[in-house]
Design a protein around this motif. Structure first.
Motif, PDB file in Angstrom:
ATOM      1  N   LEU A 170     -47.623 -33.184  47.777  1.00 45.85           N
ATOM      2  CA  LEU A 170     -47.122 -34.408  47.176  1.00 45.85           C
ATOM      3  C   LEU A 170     -48.058 -35.557  47.177  1.00 45.85           C
ATOM      4  CD1 LEU A 170     -43.515 -34.645  48.184  1.00 45.85           C
ATOM      5  CD2 LEU A 170     -44.375 -33.896  46.165  1.00 45.85           C
ATOM      6  N   ALA A 171     -48.845 -35.465  48.369  1.00 43.32           N
ATOM      7  CA  ALA A 171     -50.021 -36.735  48.386  1.00 43.32           C
ATOM      8  C   ALA A 171     -51.184 -36.477  47.129  1.00 43.32           C
ATOM      9  CB  ALA A 171     -50.847 -36.620  49.678  1.00 43.32           C
TER      10      ALA A 171
ATOM     11  N   GLU B  37     -47.100 -31.991  52.629  1.00 47.52           N
ATOM     12  CA  GLU B  37     -47.423 -33.237  52.544  1.00 47.52           C
ATOM     13  C   GLU B  37     -48.696 -33.359  51.283  1.00 47.52           C
ATOM     14  OE1 GLU B  37     -46.492 -35.249  56.886  1.00 47.52           O
ATOM     15  OE2 GLU B  37     -48.462 -34.722  56.499  1.00 47.52           O
TER      16      GLU B  37
ATOM     17  N   GLY C 156     -50.660 -39.401  45.013  1.00 50.15           N
ATOM     18  CA  GLY C 156     -50.942 -40.690  45.626  1.00 50.15           C
ATOM     19  C   GLY C 156     -52.086 -41.560  45.247  1.00 50.15           C
TER      20      GLY C 156
ATOM     21  N   LEU D 231     -43.569 -41.815  48.360  1.00 49.58           N
ATOM     22  CA  LEU D 231     -44.275 -40.861  48.957  1.00 49.58           C
ATOM     23  C   LEU D 231     -44.872 -41.357  50.409  1.00 49.58           C
ATOM     24  CD1 LEU D 231     -46.738 -38.785  48.819  1.00 49.58           C
ATOM     25  CD2 LEU D 231     -48.142 -40.578  48.143  1.00 49.58           C
TER      26      LEU D 231
END
Length: 424
Positions: free
Chosen positions: A113-114, A110, A117, A82
């Motif tokens: 996919l974040a 971004e 995180g 990531l």
């Protein structure tokens, strides 16, 4: 685990701390640069707010389709991958002449996919700390996020002036690379849950988490009041273009003070009772922006208000009390994604209101809305019930590994905003 000395003695906490701090610094520096770049190119407060906080809207799609991977991927590999992806995307944003719609598309990718995180990072935090250590660990990460934002927004303002916004974006990309390197200090951990991640599994777990009324109340309290206040923050650049970095740094300083207060000094029995007062503190000072205060007064109001972000830390602790261990990463990820999505919605709303009225008026309106939500839908103290897990209930001890904290809970990032942080 009661002291920060014990916390940093945990073997894997330091590399996770460095990774989280570097990523927060990257996000802070690049967010300010991008907001400045878009506002200079378009003169549009809505697009400027979207550039800084719009990627949070993509968290909704990530929460609906990808979150099951938060507990089903090897944490070290997921965090490194990531960070590398964010570094590449941030570097791409610095390409001269890049159309604004392409920038927004990169930011959406971004943000998508974040959404993983926070769940991966804070699920791992819960895993590597001793019993009862999660709240203290999350508090330390939030304090670091606040300090990073203070320095990051100050440094970002200097870099934007000296290097240009595009040069500042490249600095942000380099900081993401530092985060990727820091992950090498972590051990290899097995996924916390079995099975393949899939949209269907993500949706099933979301439904399960949302099926509990106490958890629903906690989620809404985590998302709505502070999301509206982040909408106020999204207008710092249009409100005071020359002093936006100062206002962001003051917000981070207030958040840092609140996290210290919540993480070390509020006793367990007082945590839920303080949520409503802290939410009121978070919003009420922003009403003064209706008068268009000078920068010193505005900075003082922002600093005082941001202490109220500590309510999120207390609510994340409550969320972990209500959540089965095997869903901790997913639950924190859902919290983080929902929080960031609400912040994105609030940024859009704030930008729209600012176009119709003015940035100052829009900030005051959103602050009043946050106060109204807190007053009419308060979080009330209640005993910890058995944990709902569909048709079964499982008791949970008040202190299990992985108590949650602000802004991201165990499942996500953020700091209080994160977007603006991740802060944190």
């Amino acid at each position: 685990m009661r002291t920060y000395r014990e916390l940093f003695a945990a073997p894997e906490f330091t590399p996770l701390f460095v990774c989280s701090s570097a990523q927060g610094a990257a996000q802070t520096v690049s967010g300010l640069a991008l907001g400045t770049l878009v506002y200079a190119a378009t003169g549009n407060p809505l697009l400027s707010g979207l550039a800084m906080f719009g990627p949070a809207l993509a968290q909704v799609a990530g929460a609906a389709t990808l979150l099951s991977a938060a507990d089903r991927l090897p944490p070290r590999a997921a965090l490194a991958g990531l960070a590398l992806f964010l570094a590449l995307g941030t570097a791409a944003l610095a390409i001269p002449g890049l159309p604004v719609w392409v920038m927004i598309a990169i930011l959406v990718a971004e943000g998508l996919l974040a959404s993983l995180g926070g769940g991966v990072r804070y699920g791992l935090l819960n895993e590597i700390l001793a019993s009862g250590g999660y709240l203290l660990g999350r508090s330390a990460l939030n304090m670091a996020s606040g300090a990073v934002q203070i320095g990051g927004f100050a440094l970002g303002g200097v870099l934007v002036f000296t290097l240009s916004p595009r040069g500042t974006l490249l600095t942000g990309a380099a900081l993401y690379l530092v985060a990727a390197v820091a992950v090498a200090g972590l051990k290899r951990h097995q996924p916390r849950a079995e099975g393949r991640p899939s949209p269907a599994e993500t949706w099933r777990s979301n439904v399960l988490l949302w099926s509990s009324a106490p958890r629903r109340r906690v989620y809404l309290a985590l998302w709505v009041p502070n999301g509206l206040v982040v909408g106020c923050e999204s207008l710092f650049v249009p409100y005071a273009p020359q002093h936006a970095g100062l206002l962001f740094a003051c917000a981070a300083a207030g958040m840092l003070a609140g996290d210290v207060l919540a993480g070390r000094f509020i006793p367990p029995e007082g945590r839920t009772r303080l949520v409503t007062p802290l939410h009121l503190l978070l919003a009420a000072p922003y009403v003064i922006f209706l008068l268009g205060p000078a920068t010193p007064v505005a900075a003082a109001a922002v600093t005082l208000a941001s202490v109220g972000y500590a309510a999120s830390l207390l609510l994340q602790h409550r969320l972990m009390e209500l959540t089965p261990d095997e869903l901790s990463g997913h639950a924190l990820g859902l919290h983080s994604s929902g929080m960031l999505a609400m912040q994105g919605v609030a940024a859009v709303l704030a930008g729209t209101l600012a176009q119709w009225t003015s940035p100052a008026a829009a900030m005051a309106v959103l602050a009043a809305a946050s106060v109204a939500v807190t007053v009419f839908f308060p979080v009330r103290p209640e005993p910890s019930p058995g944990v709902a897990t569909g048709t079964q209930h499982r008791s949970k001890l008040p202190l299990t590994r992985g108590k949650s904290s602000p802004g991201e809970g165990q499942d996500t990032h953020d700091a209080h905003r994160a977007g603006a942080a991740e802060g944190g």
